[in-house]
Design a protein around this motif. Structure first.
Motif, PDB file in Angstrom:
ATOM      1  N   VAL A  91       0.862  -1.185   0.000  1.00  9.33           N
ATOM      2  CA  VAL A  91       0.000   0.000   0.000  1.00  9.33           C
ATOM      3  C   VAL A  91       0.898   1.235   0.000  1.00  9.33           C
ATOM      4  O   VAL A  91       2.056   1.174   0.404  1.00  9.33           O
ATOM      5  CB  VAL A  91      -0.944   0.031   1.222  1.00  9.33           C
ATOM      6  N   ALA A  92       0.346   2.353  -0.459  1.00  6.68           N
ATOM      7  CA  ALA A  92       1.134   3.581  -0.523  1.00  6.68           C
ATOM      8  C   ALA A  92       1.232   4.261   0.832  1.00  6.68           C
ATOM      9  O   ALA A  92       2.266   4.838   1.170  1.00  6.68           O
ATOM     10  CB  ALA A  92       0.539   4.537  -1.554  1.00  6.68           C
ATOM     11  N   THR A  93       0.165   4.200   1.634  1.00  5.51           N
ATOM     12  CA  THR A  93       0.137   4.905   2.920  1.00  5.51           C
ATOM     13  C   THR A  93      -0.568   4.039   3.961  1.00  5.51           C
ATOM     14  O   THR A  93      -1.344   3.137   3.608  1.00  5.51           O
ATOM     15  CB  THR A  93      -0.628   6.239   2.812  1.00  5.51           C
ATOM     16  N   PRO A  94      -0.341   4.329   5.235  1.00  2.25           N
ATOM     17  CA  PRO A  94      -1.089   3.601   6.274  1.00  2.25           C
ATOM     18  C   PRO A  94      -2.602   3.795   6.155  1.00  2.25           C
ATOM     19  O   PRO A  94      -3.381   2.890   6.449  1.00  2.25           O
ATOM     20  CB  PRO A  94      -0.555   4.192   7.575  1.00  2.25           C
ATOM     21  N   GLY A  95      -3.030   4.953   5.696  1.00  2.32           N
ATOM     22  CA  GLY A  95      -4.460   5.195   5.514  1.00  2.32           C
ATOM     23  C   GLY A  95      -5.065   4.263   4.477  1.00  2.32           C
ATOM     24  O   GLY A  95      -6.201   3.802   4.621  1.00  2.32           O
ATOM     25  N   MET A  96      -4.307   3.997   3.416  1.00  2.00           N
ATOM     26  CA  MET A  96      -4.801   3.061   2.402  1.00  2.00           C
ATOM     27  C   MET A  96      -4.884   1.645   2.962  1.00  2.00           C
ATOM     28  O   MET A  96      -5.777   0.879   2.596  1.00  2.00           O
ATOM     29  CB  MET A  96      -3.906   3.112   1.170  1.00  2.00           C
ATOM     30  N   ALA A  97      -3.977   1.293   3.861  1.00  6.58           N
ATOM     31  CA  ALA A  97      -4.028  -0.030   4.498  1.00  6.58           C
ATOM     32  C   ALA A  97      -5.279  -0.142   5.357  1.00  6.58           C
ATOM     33  O   ALA A  97      -5.973  -1.171   5.333  1.00  6.58           O
ATOM     34  CB  ALA A  97      -2.775  -0.258   5.336  1.00  6.58           C
ATOM     35  N   GLN A  98      -5.596   0.919   6.088  1.00  6.63           N
ATOM     36  CA  GLN A  98      -6.802   0.904   6.909  1.00  6.63           C
ATOM     37  C   GLN A  98      -8.046   0.785   6.035  1.00  6.63           C
ATOM     38  O   GLN A  98      -8.965   0.025   6.335  1.00  6.63           O
ATOM     39  CB  GLN A  98      -6.869   2.170   7.763  1.00  6.63           C
ATOM     40  N   ALA A  99      -8.061   1.523   4.932  1.00  5.89           N
ATOM     41  CA  ALA A  99      -9.210   1.460   4.020  1.00  5.89           C
ATOM     42  C   ALA A  99      -9.332   0.072   3.395  1.00  5.89           C
ATOM     43  O   ALA A  99     -10.442  -0.450   3.226  1.00  5.89           O
ATOM     44  CB  ALA A  99      -9.075   2.526   2.946  1.00  5.89           C
ATOM     45  N   ALA A 100      -8.199  -0.539   3.020  1.00  6.68           N
ATOM     46  CA  ALA A 100      -8.232  -1.873   2.417  1.00  6.68           C
ATOM     47  C   ALA A 100      -8.792  -2.902   3.394  1.00  6.68           C
ATOM     48  O   ALA A 100      -9.614  -3.751   3.015  1.00  6.68           O
ATOM     49  CB  ALA A 100      -6.831  -2.281   1.963  1.00  6.68           C
ATOM     50  N   LEU A 101      -8.360  -2.828   4.664  1.00  5.92           N
ATOM     51  CA  LEU A 101      -8.878  -3.774   5.662  1.00  5.92           C
ATOM     52  C   LEU A 101     -10.366  -3.558   5.889  1.00  5.92           C
ATOM     53  O   LEU A 101     -11.138  -4.520   5.950  1.00  5.92           O
ATOM     54  CB  LEU A 101      -8.100  -3.643   6.978  1.00  5.92           C
ATOM     55  N   GLN A 102     -10.784  -2.304   5.998  1.00 10.02           N
ATOM     56  CA  GLN A 102     -12.195  -2.023   6.223  1.00 10.02           C
ATOM     57  C   GLN A 102     -13.035  -2.517   5.047  1.00 10.02           C
ATOM     58  O   GLN A 102     -14.090  -3.124   5.231  1.00 10.02           O
ATOM     59  CB  GLN A 102     -12.407  -0.527   6.441  1.00 10.02           C
ATOM     60  N   SER A 103     -12.560  -2.295   3.842  1.00  5.35           N
ATOM     61  CA  SER A 103     -13.281  -2.753   2.651  1.00  5.35           C
ATOM     62  C   SER A 103     -13.371  -4.278   2.620  1.00  5.35           C
ATOM     63  O   SER A 103     -14.438  -4.840   2.312  1.00  5.35           O
ATOM     64  CB  SER A 103     -12.566  -2.239   1.396  1.00  5.35           C
ATOM     65  N   TRP A 104     -12.281  -4.958   2.959  1.00  4.25           N
ATOM     66  CA  TRP A 104     -12.294  -6.416   2.956  1.00  4.25           C
ATOM     67  C   TRP A 104     -13.269  -6.958   4.008  1.00  4.25           C
ATOM     68  O   TRP A 104     -14.034  -7.889   3.741  1.00  4.25           O
ATOM     69  CB  TRP A 104     -10.880  -6.953   3.209  1.00  4.25           C
ATOM     70  N   LEU A 105     -13.244  -6.367   5.207  1.00  2.00           N
ATOM     71  CA  LEU A 105     -14.170  -6.814   6.262  1.00  2.00           C
ATOM     72  C   LEU A 105     -15.624  -6.565   5.864  1.00  2.00           C
ATOM     73  O   LEU A 105     -16.506  -7.379   6.167  1.00  2.00           O
ATOM     74  CB  LEU A 105     -13.845  -6.121   7.581  1.00  2.00           C
ATOM     75  N   ARG A 106     -15.891  -5.449   5.187  1.00  2.53           N
ATOM     76  CA  ARG A 106     -17.264  -5.195   4.722  1.00  2.53           C
ATOM     77  C   ARG A 106     -17.689  -6.240   3.700  1.00  2.53           C
ATOM     78  O   ARG A 106     -18.834  -6.696   3.689  1.00  2.53           O
ATOM     79  CB  ARG A 106     -17.372  -3.791   4.129  1.00  2.53           C
ATOM     80  N   GLY A 107     -16.762  -6.629   2.830  1.00  2.00           N
ATOM     81  CA  GLY A 107     -17.073  -7.658   1.848  1.00  2.00           C
ATOM     82  C   GLY A 107     -17.362  -8.996   2.498  1.00  2.00           C
ATOM     83  O   GLY A 107     -18.266  -9.729   2.088  1.00  2.00           O
ATOM     84  N   VAL A 108     -16.619  -9.329   3.529  1.00  2.00           N
ATOM     85  CA  VAL A 108     -16.797 -10.597   4.231  1.00  2.00           C
ATOM     86  C   VAL A 108     -18.125 -10.623   4.982  1.00  2.00           C
ATOM     87  O   VAL A 108     -18.782 -11.666   5.082  1.00  2.00           O
ATOM     88  CB  VAL A 108     -15.611 -10.841   5.197  1.00  2.00           C
ATOM     89  N   THR A 109     -18.548  -9.481   5.511  1.00  2.00           N
ATOM     90  CA  THR A 109     -19.775  -9.431   6.319  1.00  2.00           C
ATOM     91  C   THR A 109     -20.996  -8.975   5.517  1.00  2.00           C
ATOM     92  O   THR A 109     -22.068  -8.804   6.092  1.00  2.00           O
ATOM     93  CB  THR A 109     -19.579  -8.488   7.526  1.00  2.00           C
ATOM     94  N   ALA A 110     -20.848  -8.783   4.205  1.00  2.00           N
ATOM     95  CA  ALA A 110     -21.966  -8.276   3.392  1.00  2.00           C
ATOM     96  C   ALA A 110     -23.156  -9.225   3.368  1.00  2.00           C
ATOM     97  O   ALA A 110     -24.292  -8.788   3.211  1.00  2.00           O
ATOM     98  CB  ALA A 110     -21.482  -8.008   1.967  1.00  2.00           C
ATOM     99  N   SER A 111     -22.915 -10.502   3.557  1.00  3.35           N
ATOM    100  CA  SER A 111     -24.020 -11.474   3.480  1.00  3.35           C
ATOM    101  C   SER A 111     -24.884 -11.510   4.742  1.00  3.35           C
ATOM    102  O   SER A 111     -25.947 -12.132   4.734  1.00  3.35           O
ATOM    103  CB  SER A 111     -23.451 -12.872   3.216  1.00  3.35           C
ATOM    104  N   PHE A 112     -24.461 -10.862   5.808  1.00  2.03           N
ATOM    105  CA  PHE A 112     -25.253 -10.883   7.038  1.00  2.03           C
ATOM    106  C   PHE A 112     -26.426  -9.919   6.938  1.00  2.03           C
ATOM    107  O   PHE A 112     -26.363  -8.886   6.281  1.00  2.03           O
ATOM    108  CB  PHE A 112     -24.379 -10.535   8.247  1.00  2.03           C
ATOM    109  N   ASP A 113     -27.489 -10.266   7.631  1.00  2.24           N
ATOM    110  CA  ASP A 113     -28.713  -9.477   7.635  1.00  2.24           C
ATOM    111  C   ASP A 113     -28.490  -8.173   8.395  1.00  2.24           C
ATOM    112  O   ASP A 113     -27.698  -8.097   9.331  1.00  2.24           O
ATOM    113  CB  ASP A 113     -29.823 -10.308   8.305  1.00  2.24           C
TER     114      ASP A 113
END
Length: 195
Positions: A91-113
Motif C-alpha cells: 500500500v502507498a500509505t497507512p491510511g490506504m491499508a486501513q481502508a483496504a482492511l475495512q473494505s475487505w471486512l465489509r465484503g466478508v460481512t456483506a451477506s449478514f442481515d
C-alpha cells in the motif's frame, strides 16, 4: 578557626572528665568500622557474581566462535523474512491499508442481515518492531451473530489471501448471540500501491 579549636578543647575536656565517653566513642568507631567492612564485603560479593556471569557469557560466546552454522541460519532467516514480507500486500500509505482492511471486512460481512447490526471499526495502525516498512492495522468487528455464523466468519478470515491474525474473540451464545472480534492485518508500505 578559633571557634573550631575551642570546640576541640571543650570536647577533650569532656572526654577527660568522664571516662565512659571514651569507651562510647571507641564503641561507635568499632561499629562504624564493622558497617564499612560489611558494606565492602557486599560490594565484593556483587562484583564477584557479575564477574562470574561475564566469564560464563564469554565462554558461551567463545564456544560459538568457530561455528559457521549460525551465519547460515542468519542468512536463511533473512531470506525467509524477505520472502514473507514480499507476500504482504503493498500500500502507498497507512491510511490506504486501513481502508483496504475495512473494505475487505465489509465484503466478508456483506451477506449478514441488517438486523444483526454488524459494525466494523478500524482502530489504529502502527509499525511492526524490527520491520520499518511493515505496518499492523487493528480493527474491531461486532455483531449479533450465531455461533455457526461466527465460525463461518472465522473460516473466511483464516482463508484470507492477506496476513490477518485474530487478536481477541468473544462469542456469546445466549439470547443475544453476540460476537466481538479484533483482528490485526499486516501490510507493506511501498510508497506506491502495488496491484
Amino acid at each position: 578557626m578559633k571557634a573550631f579549636e575551642a570546640q576541640i578543647r571543650e570536647l577533650k575536656r569532656q572526654l577527660e572528665a568522664s571516662p565512659w565517653l571514651k569507651w562510647a566513642g571507641l564503641a561507635i568507631a568499632l561499629l562504624l568500622a564493622a558497617f564499612v567492612l560489611q558494606s565492602m564485603d557486599g560490594v565484593r560479593t556483587e562484583r564477584q557474581k557479575a564477574a562470574i556471569e561475564a566469564e560464563q557469557n564469554l565462554r558461551r560466546i567463545l564456544s560459538l566462535k568457530g561455528q559457521d552454522a549460525w551465519l547460515e541460519r542468519e542468512k536463511n532467516a533473512q531470506q525467509l523474512r524477505d520472502a514473507l514480507t514480499a507476500q504482504l500486500p503493498g500500500v502507498a500509505t497507512p491510511g490506504m491499508a486501513q481502508a483496504a482492511l475495512q473494505s475487505w471486512l465489509r465484503g466478508v460481512t456483506a451477506s449478514f442481515d441488517s438486523k444483526q447490526n454488524v459494525t466494523i471499526r478500524v482502530n489504529r495502525s502502527g509499525p511492526v518492531d524490527g520491520m520499518p516498512d511493515v505496518i499492523r492495522v487493528n480493527a474491531a468487528l461486532n455483531g449479533a451473530l450465531s455461533p455457526r455464523q461466527s465460525l463461518g466468519l472465522l473460516r473466511q478470515i483464516e482463508n484470507s489471501p492477506n496476513l490477518i491474525a485474530v487478536e481477541t474473540l468473544t462469542v456469546l451464545s445466549d439470547d443475544s448471540n453476540t460476537l466481538h472480534l479484533t483482528v490485526n492485518a499486516y501490510y507493506r508500505v511501498t510508497g506506491a500501491a502495488t496491484p
